[in-house]
Every structure is written in structure tokens, then in C-alpha cells.
Design an enzyme around this catalytic site. Structure first.
Site, mmCIF file in Angstrom:
data_model
loop_
_atom_site.group_PDB
_atom_site.id
_atom_site.type_symbol
_atom_site.label_atom_id
_atom_site.label_comp_id
_atom_site.label_asym_id
_atom_site.label_seq_id
_atom_site.Cartn_x
_atom_site.Cartn_y
_atom_site.Cartn_z
ATOM 1 N N GLY A 113 53.509 44.798 43.032
ATOM 2 C CA GLY A 113 52.812 43.853 43.885
ATOM 3 C C GLY A 113 51.467 43.946 44.025
ATOM 4 O O GLY A 113 50.658 43.352 44.864
ATOM 5 N N ARG A 159 34.194 50.903 39.864
ATOM 6 C CA ARG A 159 33.871 49.463 39.804
ATOM 7 C C ARG A 159 35.163 48.435 40.322
ATOM 8 O O ARG A 159 36.351 49.011 40.011
ATOM 9 C CB ARG A 159 33.911 49.228 38.103
ATOM 10 C CG ARG A 159 33.545 47.697 37.785
ATOM 11 C CD ARG A 159 33.397 47.614 36.118
ATOM 12 N NE ARG A 159 33.184 46.287 35.772
ATOM 13 C CZ ARG A 159 33.254 45.787 34.373
ATOM 14 N NH1 ARG A 159 33.674 46.741 33.594
ATOM 15 N NH2 ARG A 159 32.947 44.613 34.490
ATOM 16 N N LEU A 218 37.478 45.537 40.014
ATOM 17 C CA LEU A 218 37.756 44.794 38.624
ATOM 18 C C LEU A 218 38.122 43.356 39.298
ATOM 19 O O LEU A 218 37.817 42.467 38.468
ATOM 20 C CB LEU A 218 38.804 45.472 37.967
ATOM 21 C CG LEU A 218 38.545 46.896 37.493
ATOM 22 C CD1 LEU A 218 39.730 47.326 36.594
ATOM 23 C CD2 LEU A 218 37.260 47.046 36.733
ATOM 24 N N PRO A 225 37.937 41.404 42.681
ATOM 25 C CA PRO A 225 37.784 41.137 44.067
ATOM 26 C C PRO A 225 38.804 40.707 45.020
ATOM 27 O O PRO A 225 39.133 41.179 46.176
ATOM 28 C CB PRO A 225 36.513 40.568 44.314
ATOM 29 C CG PRO A 225 35.836 40.484 43.053
ATOM 30 C CD PRO A 225 37.173 40.673 42.180
ATOM 31 N N THR A 274 42.382 40.862 44.392
ATOM 32 C CA THR A 274 43.557 41.860 44.575
ATOM 33 C C THR A 274 43.230 43.009 45.000
ATOM 34 O O THR A 274 43.931 43.509 45.910
ATOM 35 C CB THR A 274 44.303 41.928 42.990
ATOM 36 O OG1 THR A 274 43.343 42.703 41.892
ATOM 37 C CG2 THR A 274 44.881 40.660 42.609
ATOM 38 N N LYS A 319 38.056 53.561 40.037
ATOM 39 C CA LYS A 319 38.524 54.904 40.635
ATOM 40 C C LYS A 319 40.033 54.781 41.350
ATOM 41 O O LYS A 319 40.491 55.764 41.464
ATOM 42 C CB LYS A 319 37.558 55.365 41.721
ATOM 43 C CG LYS A 319 36.296 56.004 40.999
ATOM 44 C CD LYS A 319 35.551 56.665 42.518
ATOM 45 C CE LYS A 319 34.151 57.289 41.716
ATOM 46 N NZ LYS A 319 33.530 58.005 42.842
ATOM 47 N N GLY A 364 44.386 51.780 45.352
ATOM 48 C CA GLY A 364 45.827 51.598 46.066
ATOM 49 C C GLY A 364 46.042 52.451 47.433
ATOM 50 O O GLY A 364 46.700 52.081 48.097
ATOM 51 N N GLU A 365 45.604 53.408 47.325
ATOM 52 C CA GLU A 365 45.781 54.557 48.361
ATOM 53 C C GLU A 365 44.488 54.810 49.450
ATOM 54 O O GLU A 365 44.934 55.222 50.764
ATOM 55 C CB GLU A 365 46.445 55.710 47.814
ATOM 56 C CG GLU A 365 47.635 55.605 47.263
ATOM 57 C CD GLU A 365 48.328 56.618 46.297
ATOM 58 O OE1 GLU A 365 49.081 57.467 46.599
ATOM 59 O OE2 GLU A 365 47.717 56.525 45.205
#
Length: 701
Positions: A464, A587, A589, A591, A593, A660, A663-664
Site C-alpha cells: 500500500g 532523494r 522519488l 512526492p 506517495t 534512504k 516508510g518508518e
């Protein structure tokens, strides 16, 4: 090949909507429990009702007499499993019960309703044994392991932190507590398994963060060559870590399918998740900070006590981020773990960094208050020139810039006086964030077709997060074509091997392989004479050698959170009025998402601060809050407008795509910023999460 006279505008760095978005909103996208194979049956597990002991009898007569019931598997007659390095998967193999909720039987029936009724009708008798499910810092069974999650040493010390702390002119010595937390993805764990007896093959549709790992695990457990097992995880409805390794549901589904000779779907009820798919273990923290009167740190000590199960050791690495954050000549970080009769903990978004930075950043705020120094300035004064623990240079580190940019956007200086609005007390808080850069070996394949379109294949998993879309953008730029000419196939174990979707490493790992495959394809097509054949041209790539090279740099993402919080002195309710995050994560990749990922993490951090917690019942050994009625994730009314910004960070020591991972890091530090804002507003410091009305009213009184 692209025959246009000029290369198209780059796809990376531009917002792109999700390639599979229409499929999801129209219901076309199928999840693991939605594969309605012919003659499909359904399974429902029976959880143990004791906290520790042994099954003595399983009475299945009443269950088997119900309409539509096919069979009930028990520890005495279930198919035997082969080897596995994960003992949580050895379900129905013996009568031992290591914790409440451990599966002791499995009902299989024509419909989910019939399977559920059969499971309820199974009667299990136990020989119960005394159990221990209570964590405390003085537990006699506590020990220091060799390693904690992530492979980090459990104990590290530079200098003599105890001596330096005792000699410091200013000292802070505080205890913090983070309760057990649960991932609760929108889609509970589910699997559909189908054995083809004639072909000797197994096909499984699983809600998983990595179908390749599920494939190899099932092959070992069920004695099959890996090439006879296919695992599909095309669409996954969230995970946050709890689907990072195979879980018991997929083993039981395969077991039932082999036993009955029919396809079987097993979708776990949400009430089971707390006991069988992992949780964030509770962590008890002691943080000691010693400083000079100007705020310069002389000693940092972060000691953590946590629990694990008796089934499998998992130790949350909550003291590890203190090895990264601040310059101090004396640094101690250590972990102790207590094995208890509880479910096995596991990964949950930013394991280690999330609870560890709550404690460390709360302690930094306490030190700032003690010194009378602005909390932003205190962090800036202790900025290290290299990673404090290892001494390695940072590949890039822009924490100070995040703090400065956030302070300006938040108008920090103008909000440093607590305010009162009737019964509401209003204050502001700040906390830093960090998360390490991980990358794992992966492979990909790029195809060019004569009609000018391309296909990229890698066994990535999109939870997701928008992974499909970003991989297509990476491919489009490497191929020098527009995004609409690139198709992406992921989520299938027959595709080139991709790493597990975890550790914020997915895009860096899969994207590296996709980039290499596509650049190699462009080079091949440039050398190749004549048109592309009807079957197309393909090029593989494998990053194993590159990704395994050890970097001489300390590679981390950083960020800063700012929060404005109001506390109702009548009801004890704490509300976040404003939340701002500024990040330096390489970077960015996509904006569109990316912002979604940052905001999602910050919302989870808000829940951690104010509403989310679980309690281990000492009498029964299970989690009292095991559904969404009692475990309170934030809802729309809890979440303010969240601002997210990032720095344009160029780090040449990462990977070809320059990311880098995002997600966290959004969840790291959020809870501390909110807790610090609560203290600023009220003058009260609550050192145990969450900040629920009962705790708030007790503190205010």
C-alpha cells in the site's frame, strides 16, 4: 527503442498516482482471501485457553457433527512438518502450549461460518502449569543477549558512562515505559492454499511482505523443492512489519489443503492477531544524561528491559538509536530481556527506533528544561561530527537543518510561552528522528517490446506504499521513456528474487536492481542492429555483489517533529492541534506517495502517544486489548492537519536511486514531541505512554 528526438521529462521526483489505484477502488484488486478457487473450503483455528501447559484431550465429536464440517485437525493427527528455524510456525506438532492463544486445533468446513462454528464446538482439556507474564526491571530471569533485532550488539560502551554521569554538573536520570503495541493492518492475515496432486505443486496466495521467504519456508516445512511452490502476494492491505515473516495462518492453510485435497482459505479474525502474528514488545527505559551547564553532553546512558516469549527470542533494539544521535565522550547502551509466557514479539514500524527515540528525546527535553535552554538549541549544541558509537563519518546528516527549517515553519520561538484558553492548556514540543539506511540484494528483469513498451519484473511487495508506481518511475527514467510505456509485475515468487518489504529498504533494494536491468537494456538496444523481435529483448540484473559491500559510512535518515498540544483540565483529554515533520531522507522519488508515507507514520506516532496500548493480563497471560473496540487506533477526529516537508538531500554514498527509505522515520520521534508539548502546556511529565485521560487527570491533580 525510444525514437523521439529528445528524452522525456524525468519521472523521478515528480508526483505520480498509483498504477493500481483504479483496481483497488473498483474492487478488481484481489487480496489473499479473495481467490475463490473451485471447490474451495475454509479453515478456522482454535486458540489455547491457558497461558502455559499441555493439551491432554481434544474432543472433536460435536464439531464434526455440524453441517458442512469436513474435519478438525489436532496436535495428534495433523500432518507432520519439516524443519524450520522459526518455532512459531510449528503449529499442531505437539501438545505443548507455550502461551495463551497458541493454536491447538484447526476446523475445516465448506464455509467460513461453518468453520467458525466448528472451531467453537471443539472441546479442549489442558494440564495447566504456573505461568509468568509480568515484565519488570528487576525480574530474576532477565539477561543480556548477544544481539538484538537487526543484528546489533546488545551492549556497547565508550568511555565510562557511570563515572562521567556522576561527575556531570547537570544530570537527568529518568525512567520511561512504552506498553505493548499491535500493528493492526487493515487486512488481517489470510492465505488461500491449493495443492495440485497430479503435478505435485503448491500454490499459495498469502498476505505477506515477502512471497520469496514464504516460498522457501513452506518448501522446507512441507518437504517440497522450492520450484514446486508458488506464492503470490500481489496486493497486501497493510502490514507495518507483522507480515514480514511467514505466520501460522499460511502454514495451517497449506496443512488443511493437503489434508482435505481441496483449496483452503484461512483468514484470521482480528481478535487472534495479538497472539499469533507478533507485537511491539513493551520496553522499560532508564535514560541518564550528564551535561555541562552550557548543555554540552558528557554522558549518555540508555538501558532497556523488554520481554520475549519462550518460543523464540526477539529483542527490541530500543537503545540502538542512542548510538547515533548525540556527541558525548561517554556512551552506554544496553539491553536486557526477560523470557515470559507471552506471545512472541516481532517487527512493528521502526522497531527499536520508535520506542527508543521516545525515551531519548523525552530525556533531552527534560535536560533542556533543567538547564533552561531551548530544546532545539540543546540538540544543535550536541550535533556529532561522526557517528558516536562507530566513529564512522556520516554519508550525510542534516538533522540541524531539519530542526532549523521546522522551527521556522512552525514559528517555534513565538510559541514557547504556554497558553491557557479556559479549561485548555496549550503547549509545544519538539523531538528529533532517525532511521538507518538498509539495502538488501535483489534482482530484476527488464523487457523491451517492438511496440515501444517495456515490462519490468521483480518480486517486490507493495503493502500500500506505492512501490509499483515508484519502481515504474525508476524504470522509465533509466529507459529514457515516459511512464505510460512501462508496466511493472511484482508480488509473485516466480519473478526475479526481491527482498522482503521491510526496514524502509524496499525501494532502495528493488529499485537498484530495476535501475541496473533497465540501464543494461538501454545499452544492449543501442548496440543491437535492426528492429526488436516479436518476442522482445530481455536483460536481467542482480545486485547481490553490490548490495553486500560494506559501506565505510554511517548511513541514516534524520528528521524533526514539532507538535502543538492542548490538554483539557476538566476531562483529561489531550488533543494534538498541529503536527509538523521535516525530514532529510535522501532523494524523494515520488512526492505524492512519499507524503502519504510520512503522514501515515506520524499518525501512528500520534496513536502511540495518546490512544494505543495493550495490557498483558497477569492472570490469563494474554492481551486484554485484542480488537479495534478496545485497542484505539487514531480515527479522523483525532488527527489534525499534518504538515510534512523534506530537504532536497543528495547523498552519493547510497544507491543509484539515492533514496534512504521513508516508510518508518515518520513514526520515530512523534510520540516524544507530543509528550514534550504536553509537559510544556501543563508542567506535568508523564513518563508512561499513552497520555490517556486517567493518567492526565492524576498528573494534574
Amino acid at each position: 527503442m525510444d525514437s523521439s528526438p529528445a528524452a522525456p521529462a524525468p519521472s523521478l521526483g515528480r508526483p505520480a498516482t498509483r498504477l493500481e489505484g483504479r483496481e483497488k477502488v473498483t474492487g478488481k484488486a484481489r487480496y489473499a482471501a479473495e481467490y475463490a478457487l473451485p471447490d474451495r473450503a475454509h479453515a478456522w483455528p482454535v486458540p489455547a485457553a491457558v497461558a502455559r501447559g499441555r493439551v491432554t484431550t481434544v474432543d472433536t465429536a460435536a464439531a464434526l457433527a455440524l453441517p458442512g464440517v469436513l474435519d478438525v485437525l489436532t496436535p495428534y493427527d495433523a500432518p507432520r512438518l519439516g524443519p524450520s528455524d522459526d518455532p512459531t510456525l510449528r503449529v499442531l506438532q505437539d501438545p505443548e502450549v507455550p502461551h495463551r492463544g497458541w493454536y491447538v486445533a484447526l476446523a475445516v468446513a465448506e464455509t467460513p461460518e461453518a468453520a467458525r462454528a466448528a472451531a467453537a464446538a471443539v472441546r479442549v482439556r489442558y494440564d495447566a502449569e504456573p505461568h509468568d507474564a509480568v515484565l519488570h526491571t528487576g525480574h530474576p530471569a532477565a539477561y543480556t543477549p548477544e544481539q538484538v533485532n537487526g543484528g546489533y550488539p546488545a551492549h556497547r560502551e565508550t568511555g565510562d558512562a557511570a563515572v562521567a554521569f556522576a561527575a556531570a554538573p547537570v544530570r537527568v536520570d529518568c525512567a520511561y515505559a512504552v506498553p505493548p503495541l499491535h500493528n493492526h493492518p487493515m487486512e488481517p492475515h489470510a492465505a488461500t492454499a491449493h495443492w495440485d496432486a497430479d503435478a505435485g505443486t503448491l500454490t499459495v496466495y498469502d498476505s505477506s511482505q515477502g512471497s520469496g521467504l514464504v516460498r522457501s519456508t513452506l518448501a522446507s516445512l512441507f518437504g517440497l523443492p522450492a520450484d514446486r511452490v508458488t506464492v503470490v502476494s500481489e496486493h497486501v492491505g497493510g502490514a507495518f512489519g507483522c507480515k514480514g515473516t511467514p505466520r501460522p495462518h499460511v502454514v495451517l492453510a497449506v496443512m488443511a489443503a493437503r489434508h482435505t485435497g481441496r483449496p483452503v482459505t484461512l483468514a484470521l479474525p482480528r481478535r487472534h492477531l495479538a497472539a499469533v502474528v507478533g507485537h511491539r514488545a513493551p520496553t522499560l527505559h532508564r535514560v541518564r544524561l550528564g551535561a555541562r551547564t552550557d548543555g554540552t553532553l558528557t554522558a549518555v546512558a540508555h538501558e532497556v528491559t523488554t520481554h520475549t516469549s519462550r518460543v523464540r527470542e526477539f529483542v527490541e533494539q530500543a537503545a540502538v538509536p542512542a548510538r547515533v544521535m548525540y556527541a558525548a565522550p561517554a556512551l552506554l547502551t544496553t539491553h536486557r530481556v526477560v523470557p515470559l509466557d507471552v506471545p512472541t514479539p516481532s517487527w512493528m514500524r521502526a522497531p527499536g527506533e520508535c520506542p527508543g527515540m521516545y525515551a531519548l528525546e523525552s530525556a533531552m527535553d527534560e535536560l533542556a528544561c533543567t538547564l533552561g535552554i531551548d530544546p532545539v538549541e540543546l540538540r544543535v549544541r550536541n550535533e556529532p561530527g561522526a557517528e558516536p558509537d562507530s566513529g564512522h563519518p556520516f554519508s550525510s546528516r542534516h538533522l540541524v537543518e531539519c530542526l532549523r527549517e521546522g522551527a521556522a515553519r512552525f514559528d517555534w520561538a513565538a510559541h514557547r510561552t504556554p497558553r491557557r484558553d479556559g479549561p485548555l492548556l496549550i503547549g509545544t514540543g519538539v523531538a528529533a528522528a532517525t532511521y538507518p539506511v538498509y539495502v538488501a540484494p535483489s534482482s530484476a528483469r527488464a523487457h523491451a517490446f517492438p511496440d515501444g513498451t517495456y515490462l519490468v519484473q521483480t518480486n517486490a511487495t507493495d503493502l500500500g506504499t506505492g512501490a509499483r508506481t515508484v519502481l515504474a518511475q525508476i524504470a522509465a527514467d533509466a529507459l529514457r521513456v515516459t511512464l505510460d510505456r512501462v508496466a511493472v509485475e511484482i508480488g509473485h515468487s516466480a519473478l526475479p528474487q526481491g527482498s522482503v518489504a521491510g526496514g524502509s529498504a524496499g525501494t532502495a533494494s528493488w529499485g537498484w536492481a530495476v535501475h541496473d536491468a533497465c540501464t543494461s537494456l538501454v545499452a544492449l538496444l543501442a548496440r543491437r542492429p535492426g528492429p526488436i523481435p516479436e518476442a522482445g529483448v530481455s536483460v536481467p540484473a542482480d545486485t547481490t555483489a553490490s548490495a553486500k559491500q560494506k559501506s565505510p559510512y554511517a548511513r541514516h535518515a534524520f528528521g524533526a517533529h514539532f507538535a502543538e498540544v492542548q490538554t483539557d483540565t476538566v476531562t483529561g483529554e489531550v488533543r494534538v492541534r498541529k503536527l509538523l515533520g521535516v525530514f532529510a531522507a535522501g532523494r524523494v522519488l515520488n512526492p505524492l506517495t512519499a507524503r502519504s508515507q510520512f503522514v501515515g507514520g506520524m499518525v501512528m506516532g500520534l496513536g502511540m502517544a495518546l490512544t494505543e496500548h495493550s495490557t498483558v493480563d497477569p492472570a490469563f497471560g494474554d492481551f486484554t486489548q485484542n480488537d479495534l473496540a478496545s485497542y484505539h487506533v487514531p480515527v479522523h477526529a483525532d488527527v489534525p492537519d499534518i504538515e510534512v516537508h523534506w530537504l532536497d538531500e543528495h547523498d552519493k554514498h547510497l544507491n543509484p536511486v539515492g533514496g534512504k527509505g521513508i516508510g518508518e522515520i515518520g513514526i520515530v520521534g512523534t510520540a516524544a514531541a507530543i509528550g514534550n508539548a504536553f509537559h510544556h502546556a501543563t508542567g506535568c511529565r508523564i513518563r508512561a505512554l499513552p497520555l490517556t485521560p486517567d493518567r492526565v487527570l492524576a498528573a494534574l491533580s
